[in-house]
Design a protein around this motif. Structure first.
Motif, PDB file in Angstrom:
ATOM      1  N   VAL A 343       0.839  -1.205   0.000  1.00  0.00           N
ATOM      2  CA  VAL A 343       0.000   0.000   0.000  1.00  0.00           C
ATOM      3  C   VAL A 343       0.870   1.249   0.000  1.00  0.00           C
ATOM      4  CG1 VAL A 343      -1.777   1.263   1.249  1.00  0.00           C
ATOM      5  CG2 VAL A 343      -1.864  -1.224   1.149  1.00  0.00           C
ATOM      6  N   THR A 344       1.938   1.243   0.798  1.00  0.00           N
ATOM      7  CA  THR A 344       2.809   2.416   0.860  1.00  0.00           C
ATOM      8  C   THR A 344       3.677   2.539  -0.384  1.00  0.00           C
ATOM      9  OG1 THR A 344       4.436   1.109   2.091  1.00  0.00           O
ATOM     10  CG2 THR A 344       2.854   2.392   3.364  1.00  0.00           C
ATOM     11  N   SER A 345       4.176   1.410  -0.915  1.00  0.00           N
ATOM     12  CA  SER A 345       5.076   1.463  -2.063  1.00  0.00           C
ATOM     13  C   SER A 345       4.350   1.841  -3.345  1.00  0.00           C
ATOM     14  CB  SER A 345       5.775   0.115  -2.239  1.00  0.00           C
ATOM     15  OG  SER A 345       6.532  -0.213  -1.109  1.00  0.00           O
ATOM     16  N   PHE A 346       3.065   1.462  -3.445  1.00  0.00           N
ATOM     17  CA  PHE A 346       2.344   1.688  -4.688  1.00  0.00           C
ATOM     18  C   PHE A 346       1.489   2.951  -4.644  1.00  0.00           C
ATOM     19  CE2 PHE A 346       3.777  -2.461  -5.486  1.00  0.00           C
ATOM     20  CZ  PHE A 346       3.719  -2.644  -6.852  1.00  0.00           C
ATOM     21  N   ARG A 347       1.883   3.887  -3.798  1.00  0.00           N
ATOM     22  CA  ARG A 347       1.131   5.138  -3.742  1.00  0.00           C
ATOM     23  C   ARG A 347       1.225   5.908  -5.056  1.00  0.00           C
ATOM     24  NH1 ARG A 347      -1.408   6.928   0.521  1.00  0.00           N
ATOM     25  NH2 ARG A 347      -1.073   5.968   2.547  1.00  0.00           N
ATOM     26  N   ALA A 348       2.380   5.802  -5.750  1.00  0.00           N
ATOM     27  CA  ALA A 348       2.505   6.497  -7.038  1.00  0.00           C
ATOM     28  C   ALA A 348       1.507   5.941  -8.054  1.00  0.00           C
ATOM     29  CB  ALA A 348       3.935   6.369  -7.562  1.00  0.00           C
ATOM     30  N   THR A 349       1.277   4.611  -8.014  1.00  0.00           N
ATOM     31  CA  THR A 349       0.295   4.006  -8.909  1.00  0.00           C
ATOM     32  C   THR A 349      -1.121   4.362  -8.482  1.00  0.00           C
ATOM     33  OG1 THR A 349       1.775   2.167  -9.398  1.00  0.00           O
ATOM     34  CG2 THR A 349      -0.558   1.819  -9.805  1.00  0.00           C
ATOM     35  N   LEU A 350      -1.371   4.366  -7.175  1.00  0.00           N
ATOM     36  CA  LEU A 350      -2.709   4.608  -6.660  1.00  0.00           C
ATOM     37  C   LEU A 350      -3.053   6.087  -6.575  1.00  0.00           C
ATOM     38  CD1 LEU A 350      -2.705   1.923  -3.846  1.00  0.00           C
ATOM     39  CD2 LEU A 350      -3.831   1.786  -6.061  1.00  0.00           C
ATOM     40  N   GLU A 351      -2.149   6.947  -7.061  1.00  0.00           N
ATOM     41  CA  GLU A 351      -2.461   8.375  -7.072  1.00  0.00           C
ATOM     42  C   GLU A 351      -3.655   8.675  -7.962  1.00  0.00           C
ATOM     43  OE1 GLU A 351       0.967  10.617  -8.089  1.00  0.00           O
ATOM     44  OE2 GLU A 351       1.765  10.662  -6.064  1.00  0.00           O
ATOM     45  N   GLU A 352      -3.874   7.853  -9.001  1.00  0.00           N
ATOM     46  CA  GLU A 352      -5.036   8.064  -9.857  1.00  0.00           C
ATOM     47  C   GLU A 352      -6.323   7.865  -9.056  1.00  0.00           C
ATOM     48  OE1 GLU A 352      -4.884   9.354 -12.673  1.00  0.00           O
ATOM     49  OE2 GLU A 352      -2.726   9.173 -13.038  1.00  0.00           O
ATOM     50  N   VAL A 353      -6.285   6.956  -8.086  1.00  0.00           N
ATOM     51  CA  VAL A 353      -7.449   6.779  -7.216  1.00  0.00           C
ATOM     52  C   VAL A 353      -7.630   8.000  -6.329  1.00  0.00           C
ATOM     53  CG1 VAL A 353      -8.451   5.344  -5.399  1.00  0.00           C
ATOM     54  CG2 VAL A 353      -7.160   4.276  -7.262  1.00  0.00           C
ATOM     55  N   GLU A 354      -6.528   8.537  -5.818  1.00  0.00           N
ATOM     56  CA  GLU A 354      -6.606   9.703  -4.943  1.00  0.00           C
ATOM     57  C   GLU A 354      -7.085  10.939  -5.696  1.00  0.00           C
ATOM     58  OE1 GLU A 354      -2.703  10.034  -3.368  1.00  0.00           O
ATOM     59  OE2 GLU A 354      -2.864   8.280  -2.080  1.00  0.00           O
ATOM     60  N   ARG A 355      -6.757  11.046  -6.981  1.00  0.00           N
ATOM     61  CA  ARG A 355      -7.129  12.224  -7.776  1.00  0.00           C
ATOM     62  C   ARG A 355      -8.475  12.070  -8.466  1.00  0.00           C
ATOM     63  NH1 ARG A 355      -3.857  16.619  -6.599  1.00  0.00           N
ATOM     64  NH2 ARG A 355      -1.748  15.879  -6.184  1.00  0.00           N
ATOM     65  N   ALA A 356      -9.083  10.893  -8.411  1.00  0.00           N
ATOM     66  CA  ALA A 356     -10.317  10.640  -9.146  1.00  0.00           C
ATOM     67  C   ALA A 356     -11.481  11.411  -8.543  1.00  0.00           C
ATOM     68  CB  ALA A 356     -10.620   9.147  -9.154  1.00  0.00           C
ATOM     69  N   GLU A 357     -12.384  11.817  -9.399  1.00  0.00           N
ATOM     70  CA  GLU A 357     -13.604  12.494  -8.948  1.00  0.00           C
ATOM     71  C   GLU A 357     -14.629  11.479  -8.458  1.00  0.00           C
ATOM     72  OE1 GLU A 357     -13.935  15.701  -8.719  1.00  0.00           O
ATOM     73  OE2 GLU A 357     -12.014  16.166  -9.666  1.00  0.00           O
ATOM     74  N   ILE A 358     -14.685  10.315  -9.123  1.00  0.00           N
ATOM     75  CA  ILE A 358     -15.656   9.275  -8.790  1.00  0.00           C
ATOM     76  C   ILE A 358     -14.926   7.929  -8.800  1.00  0.00           C
ATOM     77  CG2 ILE A 358     -17.786   8.096  -9.501  1.00  0.00           C
ATOM     78  CD1 ILE A 358     -18.664  10.665 -10.808  1.00  0.00           C
ATOM     79  N   LEU A 359     -15.286   7.052  -7.874  1.00  0.00           N
ATOM     80  CA  LEU A 359     -14.749   5.695  -7.833  1.00  0.00           C
ATOM     81  C   LEU A 359     -15.847   4.718  -8.244  1.00  0.00           C
ATOM     82  CD1 LEU A 359     -12.805   5.784  -4.436  1.00  0.00           C
ATOM     83  CD2 LEU A 359     -11.947   6.322  -6.718  1.00  0.00           C
ATOM     84  N   LEU A 360     -15.528   3.831  -9.171  1.00  0.00           N
ATOM     85  CA  LEU A 360     -16.432   2.739  -9.534  1.00  0.00           C
ATOM     86  C   LEU A 360     -15.948   1.492  -8.807  1.00  0.00           C
ATOM     87  CD1 LEU A 360     -16.895   3.220 -13.393  1.00  0.00           C
ATOM     88  CD2 LEU A 360     -18.206   4.211 -11.515  1.00  0.00           C
ATOM     89  N   HIS A 361     -16.685   1.091  -7.780  1.00  0.00           N
ATOM     90  CA  HIS A 361     -16.317  -0.084  -6.991  1.00  0.00           C
ATOM     91  C   HIS A 361     -16.907  -1.315  -7.676  1.00  0.00           C
ATOM     92  CE1 HIS A 361     -16.179  -2.194  -2.796  1.00  0.00           C
ATOM     93  NE2 HIS A 361     -15.585  -2.896  -3.758  1.00  0.00           N
ATOM     94  N   VAL A 362     -16.061  -2.032  -8.411  1.00  0.00           N
ATOM     95  CA  VAL A 362     -16.487  -3.206  -9.171  1.00  0.00           C
ATOM     96  C   VAL A 362     -16.458  -4.423  -8.248  1.00  0.00           C
ATOM     97  CG1 VAL A 362     -16.106  -4.601 -11.228  1.00  0.00           C
ATOM     98  CG2 VAL A 362     -15.524  -2.161 -11.243  1.00  0.00           C
ATOM     99  N   GLN A 363     -17.587  -5.149  -8.171  1.00  0.00           N
ATOM    100  CA  GLN A 363     -17.699  -6.324  -7.320  1.00  0.00           C
ATOM    101  C   GLN A 363     -18.117  -7.526  -8.140  1.00  0.00           C
ATOM    102  OE1 GLN A 363     -20.295  -5.325  -3.921  1.00  0.00           O
ATOM    103  NE2 GLN A 363     -19.917  -3.175  -4.392  1.00  0.00           N
ATOM    104  N   ASP A 364     -17.667  -8.687  -7.717  1.00  0.00           N
ATOM    105  CA  ASP A 364     -18.043  -9.940  -8.364  1.00  0.00           C
ATOM    106  C   ASP A 364     -19.392 -10.377  -7.801  1.00  0.00           C
ATOM    107  OD1 ASP A 364     -18.305 -12.401  -9.491  1.00  0.00           O
ATOM    108  OD2 ASP A 364     -16.399 -13.215  -8.781  1.00  0.00           O
ATOM    109  N   ALA A 365     -20.448 -10.174  -8.577  1.00  0.00           N
ATOM    110  CA  ALA A 365     -21.790 -10.497  -8.094  1.00  0.00           C
ATOM    111  C   ALA A 365     -21.987 -11.986  -7.891  1.00  0.00           C
ATOM    112  CB  ALA A 365     -22.841  -9.958  -9.078  1.00  0.00           C
ATOM    113  N   ALA A 366     -21.190 -12.826  -8.560  1.00  0.00           N
ATOM    114  CA  ALA A 366     -21.353 -14.274  -8.452  1.00  0.00           C
ATOM    115  C   ALA A 366     -20.584 -14.860  -7.281  1.00  0.00           C
ATOM    116  CB  ALA A 366     -20.899 -14.938  -9.756  1.00  0.00           C
ATOM    117  N   SER A 367     -19.824 -14.053  -6.563  1.00  0.00           N
ATOM    118  CA  SER A 367     -19.023 -14.557  -5.458  1.00  0.00           C
ATOM    119  C   SER A 367     -19.849 -14.617  -4.184  1.00  0.00           C
ATOM    120  CB  SER A 367     -17.794 -13.672  -5.243  1.00  0.00           C
ATOM    121  OG  SER A 367     -17.076 -14.070  -4.092  1.00  0.00           O
TER     122      SER A 367
END
Length: 498
Positions: A343-367
């Protein structure tokens, strides 16, 4: 005057010639030997790359932790009840719920092992009250593990728990093969899928931070000074040397990642000069985020059932029904007990999540574990500090849900059922994004401009919804709905109300 060669000179010349021939033959033999060694090494490397490692899995459940699992939401209990009823059970007992959790955890860990390229020879299961301080599973289970490894010729043992340095050391002293815990396995999968320079740096940083506390006591060579004449006296131990090298490498990688972060910030500033909001796909690993990303954008990114198949973020432009344009981001999937170093190392990758206006939380409905997976994702989002952002719940893979359960899912007004594979429900999802987006809002305006301004007409028809259009003389009268950034650009041609 000519010099004559004496018999002594002739003998010396012949001896030198023999020595030269011997050296040539010796050099040829050495070169041939080196070439043969290189060929053997290349063959071994090819063999090691094509052969899969045979692994024995160790899955442990600590019954002392069951109290935490019983504290579930009503939706989670209903999901479990549906899974048990479908399996043929009438009631959902506490031991049945525990078995469902445990079986799902074991299946998830087996999929992790396959994603790392391992062939599963056997899976050892244990339930105990609390972890053993010295070996996690106890000496009796270690004896059983030794016998299983010997009978299967396994080269690897994978634990579905994090091991302390002392536990790892004690277990490896009993086994003739390599031992890897859950965090190290996930790091290995990340290393396999990292393609960009940024992703490789992030994986290496997480691996080094994982290895640093586990250097202590790995053999006598790690804690001895050099021996022999001229080497006695004060100096660094091998352990201190390795720690210093790792810390220097960690500092170097962090400096490079800071440079990557600065470049990303500059790119983001250029993007933000034009108001194009970012919408990020988040969710549990293998929930179908990449398939949904391809269904919406036709990007053609990798779709795989393997866990963490998508590591590096992907950005593609997408036009909404209101003709507004957004940037859709596909990010790395989350998993239960995600190592904190990731989580700490991939903050540069997850910056797009931090900068996003909206999050689409995708879930596996069959699980059957959808609610638990949702809880795990929300926990990671909380660690990233983005839990307050607008979230649209997306139930993916509804084509795999039985009809009687699909009717129950349809009653959930907060979630949007979609099938990324069949491309169903996508229009409803796009409308939901349109309604939730507050950046660059949709407005309605009336315009009047000369027909000679054809570029304005083309721009409005391409970027907005034209509800009314008529021509009078050399003028165009037009009513359009679209993003304010576009319509405000031509406000000088706006028709004044009477």
């Amino acid at each position: 005057m000519t010099s004559k060669k004496t018999p002594l000179d002739s003998d010396q010349g012949q001896a030198q010639s023999r020595r030269n021939r011997t050296k040539t033959v010796h050099r040829s033999l050495v070169e041939a030997s080196e070439a043969q060694d290189a060929a053997l090494l290349a063959r071994e490397l090819r063999t090691s790359q094509t052969q899969t490692e045979v692994a024995v899995l160790v899955v442990v459940e600590f019954t002392g932790e069951l109290r935490k699992r019983k504290q579930l939401t009503a939706a989670a209990r209903l999901a479990r009840a549906a899974a048990i009823i479908e399996a043929g059970e009438e009631e959902l007992a506490d031991d049945a719920a525990s078995t469902l959790d445990f079986d799902a955890s074991r299946a998830e860990f087996e999929e992790l092992a396959r994603s790392a390229g391992a062939t599963i020879a056997a899976t050892i299961v244990q339930r105990r009250q609390r972890p053993d301080p010295s070996s996690l599973v106890g000496q009796g289970k270690i004896d059983e593990l030794v016998a299983v490894v010997a009978s299967t010729n396994a080269s690897l043992v994978l634990f579905d728990h994090d091991l302390t340095p002392s536990q790892l050391r004690n277990i490896e002293s009993r086994l003739p093969c390599h031992v890897i815990d859950r965090s190290q396995l996930i790091l290995d999968i990340f290393a396999r899928h990292a393609k960009t320079r940024e992703g490789q740096l992030q994986v290496e940083l997480a691996q080094l931070e994982y290895q640093l506390p586990r250097l202590a006591g790995r053999g006598r060579a790690m804690s001895q000074l050099g021996g022999g004449i001229g080497t006695r006296g004060p100096g660094e131990t091998q352990l201190e040397t390795d720690r210093r090298k790792i810390n220097l490498r960690i500092d170097h990688i962090k400096t490079q990642l800071d440079a990557v972060r600065r470049i990303r910030h500059q790119q983001r500033q250029r993007r933000e000069a034009v108001p194009v909001p970012v919408v990020a796909l988040v969710g549990y690993t293998n929930a179908g985020k990449s398939t949904l990303f391809n269904a919406l954008t036709e990007a053609g990114v990798l779709e795989s059932a393997r866990m963490f198949a998508t590591l590096d973020p992907k950005l593609r432009q997408l036009q909404l029904p209101s003709r507004r344009k957004i940037l859709l981001s596909d990010t790395v999937g989350f998993i239960r007990n995600l190592p904190h170093t990731l989580v700490t190392s991939f903050r540069a990758t997850l910056e797009e999540v931090e900068r996003a206006e909206i999050l689409l939380h995708v879930q596996d409905a069959a699980s059957a574990m959808r609610e638990e997976q949702k809880t795990q994702v929300e926990k990671v989002l909380g660690d990233l500090g983005v839990s307050s952002k607008p979230v649209i719940q997306v139930l993916n893979k509804v084509d795999l849900v039985p009809p009687h359960e699909l009717a129950h899912l349809s009653n959930d007004r907060e979630a949007i059922p979609v099938s990324s594979l069949l491309h169903t429900g996508l229009e409803q999802l796009l409308n939901a994004i349109d309604a939730a987006l507050v950046v660059d809002p949709v407005i309605e305006s009336r315009f009047r401009f000369p027909q000679s301004e054809g570029s304005i007409l083309a721009s409005l028809e391409g970027g907005a919804i034209v509800d009314e259009k008529r021509f009078e003389g050399n003028l165009v009268f037009l009513r359009a709905r679209g993003p304010s950034s576009l319509l405000e650009r031509y406000r000088r041609f706006r028709e004044r109300s009477a």
